[in-house]
Motif scaffolding. Structure first.
Motif, PDB file in Angstrom:
ATOM      1  N   LEU A 174       0.810  -1.003  -0.136  1.00 42.45           N
ATOM      2  CA  LEU A 174      -0.158  -0.010   0.005  1.00 42.45           C
ATOM      3  C   LEU A 174       1.024   1.450  -0.013  1.00 42.45           C
ATOM      4  CD1 LEU A 174      -2.891  -0.900   2.631  1.00 42.45           C
ATOM      5  CD2 LEU A 174      -2.900  -1.044   0.209  1.00 42.45           C
ATOM      6  N   GLU A 175       0.311   2.314  -0.581  1.00 44.12           N
ATOM      7  CA  GLU A 175       0.745   3.587  -0.613  1.00 44.12           C
ATOM      8  C   GLU A 175      -0.132   4.580  -0.481  1.00 44.12           C
ATOM      9  OE1 GLU A 175       4.013   5.621  -3.789  1.00 44.12           O
ATOM     10  OE2 GLU A 175       3.873   3.537  -3.837  1.00 44.12           O
ATOM     11  N   ILE A 176       0.207   5.631   0.233  1.00 38.78           N
ATOM     12  CA  ILE A 176      -1.236   6.709   0.384  1.00 38.78           C
ATOM     13  C   ILE A 176      -1.126   7.489  -1.033  1.00 38.78           C
ATOM     14  CG2 ILE A 176      -0.921   6.865   2.930  1.00 38.78           C
ATOM     15  CD1 ILE A 176       0.357   9.534   2.095  1.00 38.78           C
ATOM     16  N   LEU A 251      -0.546   2.255  12.169  1.00 36.76           N
ATOM     17  CA  LEU A 251       0.843   1.899  11.700  1.00 36.76           C
ATOM     18  C   LEU A 251       0.539   1.599  10.061  1.00 36.76           C
ATOM     19  CD1 LEU A 251       3.670   0.708  12.114  1.00 36.76           C
ATOM     20  CD2 LEU A 251       2.606  -1.600  12.424  1.00 36.76           C
ATOM     21  N   LEU A 252      -0.574   1.156   9.705  1.00 36.92           N
ATOM     22  CA  LEU A 252      -0.987   0.827   8.283  1.00 36.92           C
ATOM     23  C   LEU A 252      -0.677   2.281   7.761  1.00 36.92           C
ATOM     24  CD1 LEU A 252      -4.545  -0.711   8.561  1.00 36.92           C
ATOM     25  CD2 LEU A 252      -2.478  -1.639   7.772  1.00 36.92           C
ATOM     26  N   VAL A 253      -1.239   3.515   8.132  1.00 33.75           N
ATOM     27  CA  VAL A 253      -0.916   4.762   7.725  1.00 33.75           C
ATOM     28  C   VAL A 253       0.636   5.212   7.318  1.00 33.75           C
ATOM     29  CG1 VAL A 253      -1.196   7.408   7.689  1.00 33.75           C
ATOM     30  CG2 VAL A 253      -3.135   5.669   8.404  1.00 33.75           C
ATOM     31  N   THR A 254       1.218   4.981   8.598  1.00 32.66           N
ATOM     32  CA  THR A 254       2.645   5.357   8.432  1.00 32.66           C
ATOM     33  C   THR A 254       3.525   4.474   7.586  1.00 32.66           C
ATOM     34  OG1 THR A 254       2.915   4.361  10.565  1.00 32.66           O
ATOM     35  CG2 THR A 254       2.685   6.700  10.646  1.00 32.66           C
ATOM     36  N   GLY A 258       2.363   7.630   4.915  1.00 32.86           N
ATOM     37  CA  GLY A 258       1.542   8.736   5.519  1.00 32.86           C
ATOM     38  C   GLY A 258       2.017   9.414   6.874  1.00 32.86           C
ATOM     39  N   SER A 259       1.195  10.466   7.249  1.00 31.56           N
ATOM     40  CA  SER A 259       1.588  10.850   8.727  1.00 31.56           C
ATOM     41  C   SER A 259       0.483  10.749   9.605  1.00 31.56           C
ATOM     42  CB  SER A 259       2.446  12.067   8.513  1.00 31.56           C
ATOM     43  OG  SER A 259       1.437  13.243   8.334  1.00 31.56           O
ATOM     44  N   ILE A 260       0.757  10.778  10.759  1.00 30.74           N
ATOM     45  CA  ILE A 260      -0.394  10.589  12.000  1.00 30.74           C
ATOM     46  C   ILE A 260       0.060  11.837  12.565  1.00 30.74           C
ATOM     47  CG2 ILE A 260      -0.954   9.373  14.005  1.00 30.74           C
ATOM     48  CD1 ILE A 260      -1.846   8.011  11.503  1.00 30.74           C
ATOM     49  N   SER A 261      -0.871  12.403  13.011  1.00 29.70           N
ATOM     50  CA  SER A 261      -0.559  13.699  13.945  1.00 29.70           C
ATOM     51  C   SER A 261      -1.708  13.855  14.817  1.00 29.70           C
ATOM     52  CB  SER A 261      -0.296  14.771  12.885  1.00 29.70           C
ATOM     53  OG  SER A 261      -0.982  16.057  13.233  1.00 29.70           O
ATOM     54  N   ALA A 275      -4.732  11.923   9.514  1.00 31.35           N
ATOM     55  CA  ALA A 275      -3.954  10.827   8.870  1.00 31.35           C
ATOM     56  C   ALA A 275      -4.024  11.491   7.466  1.00 31.35           C
ATOM     57  CB  ALA A 275      -4.436   9.463   9.086  1.00 31.35           C
ATOM     58  N   GLY A 276      -2.749  11.324   6.845  1.00 30.66           N
ATOM     59  CA  GLY A 276      -2.927  11.545   5.362  1.00 30.66           C
ATOM     60  C   GLY A 276      -1.540  11.971   5.050  1.00 30.66           C
TER      61      GLY A 276
END
Ligand code: IPD
Ligand code: CA
Length: 311
Positions: A174-176, A251-254, A258-261, A275-276
């Motif tokens: 996966l890739e955002i 963790l899926l996002v990072t 992506g980043s989580i903030s 997230a995004g």
């Protein structure tokens, strides 16, 4: 299928301590933990899905009348708890339906036995079993997510990630999404069970909806985060989540780039999660702040933090 073999040279006690010298790499340990999570998510997912064939009974309510728990939520949590007791007796456990156990190994499993319970109750095929394993203090402000899986049994989609090994949907990496300009971004979000908080969330969204492509409220936070990781939405934002709603999805996002903030300089967790793509997240944080969408929960009139909502 069989469970994966433990990586050689490790007692697999803790991702933090088990990897000196000739011990397997961190990636190997995390991949091993991810394999356990995949296997258990599939087991619990199959149970949850099969039970949907029958009548779903509401077993009770939690923080408010609309915050329901079904018998199947409890059954799924029980299954995950007892399987982890057998497989990983020294690890801790933190589950939505109240099961809690302190960790002796430094690792804790953070589990949502059915995320999207309201979808489940209405037979909307968009709910998940979400399983993460975190090291350190099992609080979102301080944990490190080592492996996480989010499984939607209705579509048989298994989203999985191990730290430093990438995020996947079944076998596909996966890739955002490439970030569009904010006004063309599709935002996923969710609402709290508290009516005061929902009204506040709605007020904030009413000021954003004209400046975005559109908004989705799909009903399952873990799958919203998975959707960010898979490039199915551009952004996800929610407040008042509990740890099990976002541990695996984070963790899926990072791992998908992506980043989580958090928002307004507050830590990621109950106060908020965003997230995004990092650039889009930064832009959105600013936009939220301009409309007062980032004041702390304690400042929201009438909002009372309900401790029943959190274990
Ligand atoms: C809920 C879902 C929903 C989100 C809520 C969560 P539950 O979890 O993830 O999408 O908006 O904040 O509480 O109660 O269905 O496990
Ligand atoms: Ca949940």
């Amino acid at each position: 299928g069989e469970l994966p073999k433990r990586p050689k040279g490790s007692d697999c006690k803790s991702a933090g301590s088990a990897f000196g010298g000739s011990n397997p790499s961190l990636a190997t340990m995390n991949e091993y933990l991810r394999e356990i999570a995949i296997k258990l998510a599939r087991e619990a997912g199959e149970l949850v899905f099969a039970r949907r064939e029958g009548q779903i009974e509401v077993a009770g309510t939690k923080s408010s009348d609309v915050d329901v728990v079904t018998k199947v939520d409890k059954e799924s949590e029980q299954l995950l708890f007892s399987r982890l007791e057998e497989l990983r007796p020294d690890d801790g456990f933190l589950g939505e339906e109240g099961r809690e156990k302190n960790s002796k190994s430094g690792l804790t499993w953070v589990v949502d036995p059915i995320d999207g319970t309201v979808n489940y109750l209405y037979n909307l095929p968009h709910y998940s079993v979400s399983i993460a394993v975190v090291s350190g203090d099992p609080r979102p402000e301080s944990w490190q997510v080592e492996a996480g899986v989010v499984y939607n049994p209705s579509t048989d989609e298994m989203f999985h990630a191990a730290r430093s090994s990438g995020a996947f949907l079944n076998d596909r990496r996966l890739e955002i999404a490439v970030p569009p300009p904010l006004h063309l971004a599709l935002l996923a979000t969710g609402f709290a069970y508290s009516s005061v908080m929902r009204e506040e969330q709605f007020r904030i969204l009413s000021q954003l909806i004209g400046q975005l492509r559109d908004i989705r409220r799909m009903g399952t936070a873990s799958l919203d985060l998975a959707a960010v990781a898979a490039g199915r939405v551009d952004l996800y934002f929610e407040r008042t989540l509990s740890p099990w709603d976002h541990a695996a999805g984070e963790l899926l996002v990072t791992e998908a780039g992506g980043s989580i903030s958090g928002i307004g300089g507050l830590p990621v967790g109950r106060e908020g999660i965003l997230a995004g793509h990092p650039d889009l997240v930064a832009e959105f944080v600013e936009k939220l702040s301009n409309i007062g969408g980032d004041r702390s929960l304690a400042e929201i009139p009438g909002w009372e933090f309900d401790s029943k909502d959190v274990k």
